[in-house]
Scaffold this active site. Structure first.
Site, PDB file in Angstrom:
ATOM      1  N   TYR A  53       0.839  -1.195   0.000  1.00 53.84           N
ATOM      2  CA  TYR A  53       0.000   0.000   0.000  1.00 53.84           C
ATOM      3  C   TYR A  53       0.876   1.248   0.000  1.00 53.84           C
ATOM      4  O   TYR A  53       1.585   1.526   0.968  1.00 53.84           O
ATOM      5  CB  TYR A  53      -0.932   0.026   1.210  1.00 53.84           C
ATOM      6  CG  TYR A  53      -2.026  -1.024   1.204  1.00 53.84           C
ATOM      7  CD1 TYR A  53      -2.293  -1.793   0.075  1.00 53.84           C
ATOM      8  CD2 TYR A  53      -2.811  -1.250   2.329  1.00 53.84           C
ATOM      9  CE1 TYR A  53      -3.294  -2.750   0.071  1.00 53.84           C
ATOM     10  CE2 TYR A  53      -3.811  -2.201   2.336  1.00 53.84           C
ATOM     11  CZ  TYR A  53      -4.049  -2.948   1.210  1.00 53.84           C
ATOM     12  OH  TYR A  53      -5.042  -3.912   1.224  1.00 53.84           O
ATOM     13  N   SER A 207     -13.528  -4.178  -0.120  1.00 55.06           N
ATOM     14  CA  SER A 207     -14.374  -3.511  -1.113  1.00 55.06           C
ATOM     15  C   SER A 207     -15.856  -3.764  -0.831  1.00 55.06           C
ATOM     16  O   SER A 207     -16.617  -4.161  -1.720  1.00 55.06           O
ATOM     17  CB  SER A 207     -14.020  -4.002  -2.527  1.00 55.06           C
ATOM     18  OG  SER A 207     -14.626  -3.198  -3.515  1.00 55.06           O
ATOM     19  N   PRO A 208     -16.290  -3.533   0.417  1.00 55.72           N
ATOM     20  CA  PRO A 208     -17.676  -3.866   0.779  1.00 55.72           C
ATOM     21  C   PRO A 208     -18.723  -2.996   0.103  1.00 55.72           C
ATOM     22  O   PRO A 208     -19.896  -3.372   0.059  1.00 55.72           O
ATOM     23  CB  PRO A 208     -17.697  -3.664   2.296  1.00 55.72           C
ATOM     24  CG  PRO A 208     -16.641  -2.624   2.538  1.00 55.72           C
ATOM     25  CD  PRO A 208     -15.553  -2.946   1.554  1.00 55.72           C
ATOM     26  N   LEU A 209     -18.303  -1.845  -0.445  1.00 60.94           N
ATOM     27  CA  LEU A 209     -19.248  -0.970  -1.147  1.00 60.94           C
ATOM     28  C   LEU A 209     -19.035  -1.002  -2.652  1.00 60.94           C
ATOM     29  O   LEU A 209     -19.511  -0.130  -3.384  1.00 60.94           O
ATOM     30  CB  LEU A 209     -19.130   0.463  -0.621  1.00 60.94           C
ATOM     31  CG  LEU A 209     -19.486   0.643   0.860  1.00 60.94           C
ATOM     32  CD1 LEU A 209     -19.295   2.088   1.282  1.00 60.94           C
ATOM     33  CD2 LEU A 209     -20.915   0.177   1.140  1.00 60.94           C
ATOM     34  N   GLY A 212     -17.619   2.087  -4.287  1.00 63.83           N
ATOM     35  CA  GLY A 212     -18.495   3.258  -4.200  1.00 63.83           C
ATOM     36  C   GLY A 212     -19.858   3.079  -4.833  1.00 63.83           C
ATOM     37  O   GLY A 212     -20.768   3.877  -4.596  1.00 63.83           O
ATOM     38  N   LEU A 214     -22.219   1.011  -4.168  1.00 61.48           N
ATOM     39  CA  LEU A 214     -23.279   0.734  -3.202  1.00 61.48           C
ATOM     40  C   LEU A 214     -23.503   1.869  -2.204  1.00 61.48           C
ATOM     41  O   LEU A 214     -24.306   1.742  -1.287  1.00 61.48           O
ATOM     42  CB  LEU A 214     -22.976  -0.567  -2.459  1.00 61.48           C
ATOM     43  CG  LEU A 214     -23.003  -1.821  -3.340  1.00 61.48           C
ATOM     44  CD1 LEU A 214     -22.423  -3.026  -2.616  1.00 61.48           C
ATOM     45  CD2 LEU A 214     -24.438  -2.115  -3.800  1.00 61.48           C
ATOM     46  N   GLY A 216     -24.649   4.740  -3.231  1.00 63.59           N
ATOM     47  CA  GLY A 216     -25.737   5.531  -3.784  1.00 63.59           C
ATOM     48  C   GLY A 216     -25.295   6.799  -4.478  1.00 63.59           C
ATOM     49  O   GLY A 216     -26.133   7.631  -4.855  1.00 63.59           O
TER      50      GLY A 216
END
Length: 343
Positions: A53, A207-209, A212, A214, A216
């Protein structure tokens, strides 16, 4: 904040982990330290980073925060990873004993610690024999350099092979797997989730969303602009704008998430995170934020309880498309039988 054990281990971690891939890239050191302060103040105790990273900068930023927060740092469960290139030489990458020895020691130096709680292989290495890698990890546990180890981006067969090989030799067993997992990316449910449940492995979804999607923030057929990840790079990785925008399932999922969010007066991000946290084998969901506002919004998901009906609706709306065999209805029927017998 809710807490869970780290996979099959006895270590206790918050149900939301702080991902730090943005540190040194999308968030400078001042912003990164503010995010760390807010995360810990909110009850979080699980920090995830990697040597690759920002070419080690993320670990260095975390190391300076640890040095300046000795009391808070004692409660932190610290995770990092090694495997990807950290130089141009042939031994500057991979999961060989040669590379992992150097990678682990370098991570310890950058983080300013003598022990890492969870050391993860960042990906599978098709060149290095798996027994060489697992023996190194077992030796690192014995030497006290790491407490536990896990994997990232492994497939189901790779995970199962590693577990059984470690068992056969009496080596320390892995405790976690970090895969990409969210309402838009559910392919791991076919093989990886069952393999993790079978072995007692805790999942740490990244990457749970969905980059980006998810949250909205995007609209159908409106190309993103501004200081968002897709606004800055519409072709970014697996969440690239053109491909996902063209898929009807994308907007079907986003509509379902928005509906449930309205029912709770919550944000789409919170609903998406709450659904993921409720899935089998999930230990801690990794939050990838670059601002305090995003962090506070995401952390509020920990107290959001979705009803069984809402979970079912989200699951149905996000059901991935597949062929009948081996993961479709025909294949699933062949893997089960009636307890009473007969057809």
């Amino acid at each position: 904040m809710n807490y869970r054990t780290l996979g099959r281990s006895g270590a206790v971690v918050s149900a939301q982990a702080l991902g730090t891939m943005t540190f040194g890239a999308e968030a400078d050191e001042v912003a990164s330290h503010a995010i760390l302060d807010a995360y810990v103040a909110g009850g979080g105790n699980f920090i995830d980073t990697a040597d690759v990273y920002t070419a080690g900068t993320s670990e260095e930023i975390i190391g300076r925060w640890i040095a300046s927060h000795p009391t808070e740092a004692r409660q932190i469960v610290l995770a990092t990873k090694g495997r990807f290139p950290m130089g141009q030489g042939p031994n500057d990458l991979g999961t060989s004993r040669r590379h992992l020895r150097d990678a682990l020691d370098a991570s310890l130096r950058r983080l300013g610690v003598d022990h890492i709680d969870l050391y993860q292989l960042h990906a599978w290495d098709a060149i290095t024999p798996l027994d060489e890698t697992l023996r190194f990890l077992d030796d690192a546990v014995t030497a006290g350099k790491i407490g536990y180890y896990g994997f990232s981006n492994f497939t189901g067969w790779q995970l199962t092979k590693a577990v059984h090989l470690a068992q056969r030799h009496g080596w320390s067993l892995p405790v976690t797997l970090q895969p990409q997992y969210n309402l838009l990316v559910r392919g791991i449910e076919h093989e990886i989730v069952p393999a993790a449940l079978d072995a007692g492995i805790g999942l740490l979804p990244r990457s749970p969303l969905g980059g980006g999607w998810l949250s909205g923030k995007y609209r159908r057929d409106e190309s993103p602009t501004g200081s968002t990840r897709l606004g800055e790079d519409p072709t970014r990785g697996m969440e690239a704008w053109e491909k996902r925008n063209a898929e009807e399932r994308t907007w079907q999922v986003i509509d379902a998430v928005s509906t449930v969010a309205d029912e709770h007066e919550a944000t789409p991000s919170q609903v998406s995170l709450a659904w993921l946290s409720a899935q089998p084998a999930v230990t801690s969901v990794i939050l990838g934020v670059r601002t305090l506002e995003q962090l506070r919004d995401n952390m509020s998901a920990d107290s959001l309880e979705l009803s069984a009906d809402q979970l079912d609706r989200l699951t149905a709306a996000s059901e991935p498309e597949m062929e009948d065999y081996p993961y479709g209805s025909a294949g699933v029927q062949q893997r089960h039988r009636k307890l009473a017998g007969g057809r």
